[in-house]
Design a protein around this motif. Structure first.
Motif, PDB file in Angstrom:
ATOM      1  N   LYS A 126       0.835  -1.215   0.000  1.00 11.02           N
ATOM      2  CA  LYS A 126       0.000   0.000   0.000  1.00 11.02           C
ATOM      3  C   LYS A 126       0.865   1.260   0.000  1.00 11.02           C
ATOM      4  O   LYS A 126       0.556   2.241  -0.678  1.00 11.02           O
ATOM      5  CB  LYS A 126      -0.922  -0.009   1.212  1.00 11.02           C
ATOM      6  N   LEU A 127       1.960   1.220   0.776  1.00 15.85           N
ATOM      7  CA  LEU A 127       2.860   2.381   0.827  1.00 15.85           C
ATOM      8  C   LEU A 127       3.507   2.622  -0.530  1.00 15.85           C
ATOM      9  O   LEU A 127       3.594   3.761  -0.995  1.00 15.85           O
ATOM     10  CB  LEU A 127       3.933   2.171   1.893  1.00 15.85           C
ATOM     11  N   PHE A 128       3.970   1.548  -1.178  1.00 15.48           N
ATOM     12  CA  PHE A 128       4.582   1.701  -2.504  1.00 15.48           C
ATOM     13  C   PHE A 128       3.563   2.222  -3.519  1.00 15.48           C
ATOM     14  O   PHE A 128       3.884   3.034  -4.387  1.00 15.48           O
ATOM     15  CB  PHE A 128       5.164   0.366  -2.986  1.00 15.48           C
ATOM     16  N   LYS A 129       2.312   1.774  -3.381  1.00 17.28           N
ATOM     17  CA  LYS A 129       1.255   2.254  -4.281  1.00 17.28           C
ATOM     18  C   LYS A 129       1.001   3.739  -4.060  1.00 17.28           C
ATOM     19  O   LYS A 129       0.848   4.508  -5.013  1.00 17.28           O
ATOM     20  CB  LYS A 129      -0.023   1.447  -4.045  1.00 17.28           C
ATOM     21  N   GLU A 130       0.968   4.162  -2.779  1.00 16.65           N
ATOM     22  CA  GLU A 130       0.777   5.578  -2.467  1.00 16.65           C
ATOM     23  C   GLU A 130       1.897   6.423  -3.050  1.00 16.65           C
ATOM     24  O   GLU A 130       1.670   7.566  -3.471  1.00 16.65           O
ATOM     25  CB  GLU A 130       0.718   5.770  -0.949  1.00 16.65           C
ATOM     26  N   LEU A 131       3.114   5.869  -3.052  1.00 14.59           N
ATOM     27  CA  LEU A 131       4.268   6.592  -3.587  1.00 14.59           C
ATOM     28  C   LEU A 131       4.379   6.460  -5.103  1.00 14.59           C
ATOM     29  O   LEU A 131       5.317   6.992  -5.706  1.00 14.59           O
ATOM     30  CB  LEU A 131       5.552   6.078  -2.925  1.00 14.59           C
ATOM     31  N   LYS A 132       3.444   5.694  -5.704  1.00 20.25           N
ATOM     32  CA  LYS A 132       3.438   5.458  -7.155  1.00 20.25           C
ATOM     33  C   LYS A 132       4.751   4.818  -7.605  1.00 20.25           C
ATOM     34  O   LYS A 132       5.310   5.140  -8.662  1.00 20.25           O
ATOM     35  CB  LYS A 132       3.164   6.758  -7.918  1.00 20.25           C
ATOM     36  N   SER A 133       5.241   3.905  -6.775  1.00 16.56           N
ATOM     37  CA  SER A 133       6.467   3.171  -7.081  1.00 16.56           C
ATOM     38  C   SER A 133       6.117   1.755  -7.526  1.00 16.56           C
ATOM     39  O   SER A 133       5.150   1.154  -7.042  1.00 16.56           O
ATOM     40  CB  SER A 133       7.376   3.107  -5.848  1.00 16.56           C
ATOM     41  N   GLU A 134       6.922   1.214  -8.450  1.00 14.55           N
ATOM     42  CA  GLU A 134       6.709  -0.150  -8.923  1.00 14.55           C
ATOM     43  C   GLU A 134       7.443  -1.174  -8.059  1.00 14.55           C
ATOM     44  O   GLU A 134       7.476  -2.360  -8.382  1.00 14.55           O
ATOM     45  CB  GLU A 134       7.154  -0.267 -10.381  1.00 14.55           C
ATOM     46  N   THR A 135       8.028  -0.753  -6.962  1.00 12.11           N
ATOM     47  CA  THR A 135       8.726  -1.660  -6.052  1.00 12.11           C
ATOM     48  C   THR A 135       7.753  -2.695  -5.507  1.00 12.11           C
ATOM     49  O   THR A 135       6.631  -2.374  -5.114  1.00 12.11           O
ATOM     50  CB  THR A 135       9.352  -0.870  -4.882  1.00 12.11           C
ATOM     51  N   ARG A 136       8.200  -3.961  -5.480  1.00 13.87           N
ATOM     52  CA  ARG A 136       7.345  -5.055  -5.008  1.00 13.87           C
ATOM     53  C   ARG A 136       7.785  -5.507  -3.618  1.00 13.87           C
ATOM     54  O   ARG A 136       8.973  -5.713  -3.380  1.00 13.87           O
ATOM     55  CB  ARG A 136       7.390  -6.215  -5.996  1.00 13.87           C
ATOM     56  N   PRO A 137       6.840  -5.678  -2.706  1.00 14.34           N
ATOM     57  CA  PRO A 137       7.168  -5.978  -1.305  1.00 14.34           C
ATOM     58  C   PRO A 137       8.014  -7.224  -1.103  1.00 14.34           C
ATOM     59  O   PRO A 137       8.853  -7.275  -0.203  1.00 14.34           O
ATOM     60  CB  PRO A 137       5.788  -6.153  -0.651  1.00 14.34           C
ATOM     61  N   ARG A 138       7.826  -8.257  -1.930  1.00 20.34           N
ATOM     62  CA  ARG A 138       8.507  -9.530  -1.707  1.00 20.34           C
ATOM     63  C   ARG A 138       9.880  -9.612  -2.369  1.00 20.34           C
ATOM     64  O   ARG A 138      10.616 -10.594  -2.184  1.00 20.34           O
ATOM     65  CB  ARG A 138       7.639 -10.698  -2.192  1.00 20.34           C
ATOM     66  N   ASP A 139      10.261  -8.600  -3.153  1.00 17.94           N
ATOM     67  CA  ASP A 139      11.571  -8.624  -3.821  1.00 17.94           C
ATOM     68  C   ASP A 139      12.699  -8.376  -2.826  1.00 17.94           C
ATOM     69  O   ASP A 139      12.556  -7.558  -1.907  1.00 17.94           O
ATOM     70  CB  ASP A 139      11.628  -7.562  -4.928  1.00 17.94           C
ATOM     71  N   LEU A 140      13.818  -9.068  -3.006  1.00 17.64           N
ATOM     72  CA  LEU A 140      14.987  -8.835  -2.168  1.00 17.64           C
ATOM     73  C   LEU A 140      15.634  -7.506  -2.544  1.00 17.64           C
ATOM     74  O   LEU A 140      15.733  -7.164  -3.731  1.00 17.64           O
ATOM     75  CB  LEU A 140      16.000  -9.963  -2.326  1.00 17.64           C
ATOM     76  N   VAL A 141      16.104  -6.775  -1.563  1.00 21.35           N
ATOM     77  CA  VAL A 141      16.705  -5.458  -1.805  1.00 21.35           C
ATOM     78  C   VAL A 141      17.934  -5.572  -2.701  1.00 21.35           C
ATOM     79  O   VAL A 141      18.187  -4.702  -3.537  1.00 21.35           O
ATOM     80  CB  VAL A 141      17.047  -4.772  -0.461  1.00 21.35           C
ATOM     81  N   ARG A 142      18.729  -6.638  -2.553  1.00 20.71           N
ATOM     82  CA  ARG A 142      19.957  -6.764  -3.352  1.00 20.71           C
ATOM     83  C   ARG A 142      19.671  -6.865  -4.847  1.00 20.71           C
ATOM     84  O   ARG A 142      20.571  -6.651  -5.667  1.00 20.71           O
ATOM     85  CB  ARG A 142      20.790  -7.955  -2.882  1.00 20.71           C
ATOM     86  N   GLN A 143      18.431  -7.172  -5.218  1.00 25.25           N
ATOM     87  CA  GLN A 143      18.065  -7.290  -6.630  1.00 25.25           C
ATOM     88  C   GLN A 143      17.468  -5.997  -7.187  1.00 25.25           C
ATOM     89  O   GLN A 143      17.077  -5.943  -8.344  1.00 25.25           O
ATOM     90  CB  GLN A 143      17.051  -8.430  -6.803  1.00 25.25           C
TER      91      GLN A 143
END
Length: 246
Positions: A126-143
């Protein structure tokens, strides 16, 4: 009403005067570009606002209420969050877990408490959606790309519904496309009424998002003016000392 007001703030480290009587205001939803050469006092000023340092002299007001921070958690409790240049993310964890790092959601299984990964994934999404970011919650940060990493760090500031976000060189060492992602995140914070203080050496990025530009030189404020009333050439002159004051 200003969400943040500094009055005559100074910081001395022994004989070294890192800041000299700096005053400034920040309004709700305003983006301030904080600029200056290395050693100008930008990081010291931000660390005072964030509660890492106490000023030697001067006063800090949050919404016209005087405050005195002894540690960063007190600044956070007063609606101030900071995104450091290194982002302080854990590469081996997911985006969602990084968002909740230190504030993890848990649920009860009998007498035990376990991490609520599903809840954190949903809330981070929900936070990423509010920020209009395509970041996915389950993705590892190193990727992730540099822009996605910034989205994770910024989403973390939204957990506490911060009124002021301090950003230290968020567009350093990332690609042109990722820079635009980060600038859009800043624009979205502004749209949501969050004030942003942006430290950056990248002049085009500052002029792309800043409402006002504050320039420090050798610990002294030499300019505080609307970005629309200035130019990269003038700001460069103020940073280098070719122009004394503006």
């Amino acid at each position: 009403m200003a969400v943040l007001r500094l009055e005559q703030v100074s910081k001395h480290f022994g004989a070294i005067h890192a800041l000299n009587s700096v005053s400034m205001t920040v309004e709700q939803g305003e983006v301030i570009g904080l600029m200056g050469d290395n050693g100008a006092g930008k990081s010291t000023l931000v660390k005072i606002i964030a509660g890492n340092f106490r000023p030697s002299h001067g006063q800090i007001f949050i919404k016209d209420r005087e405050v005195s921070f002894h540690k960063p958690v007190e600044a956070r409790e007063n609606g101030i969050e900071i995104v450091y240049q290194d982002l302080a993310l854990c590469d081996n964890l997911t985006a969602a877990v990084n968002v909740f790092l230190g504030r993890e959601l848990t649920r009860n299984i009998g007498p035990f408490k376990i991490l609520d990964y599903r809840g954190m994934n949903e809330a981070a999404g929900k936070l990423f959606k509010e920020l209009k970011s395509e970041t996915r919650p389950r993705d590892l940060v190193r990727q992730m790309s540099g822009g996605q990493r910034q989205a994770v760090a910024i989403a973390r500031t939204r957990l506490s519904s911060a009124d002021i976000v301090l950003m230290d060189e968020p567009t350093a060492a990332i690609s042109v496309r990722q820079v635009e992602e980060v600038l859009n995140l800043i624009r979205e914070l502004k749209r949501q009424g969050v004030a942003v203080i942006l430290i950056s050496h990248r002049m085009p990025d500052v002029f792309a998002v800043a409402d006002r530009i504050v320039v420090l030189r050798r610990g002294t404020k030499v300019a505080d003016k609307r970005a629309a009333d200035s130019s990269p050439q003038e700001i460069t002159g103020l940073i280098t000392g070719a122009i004394e004051l503006a």
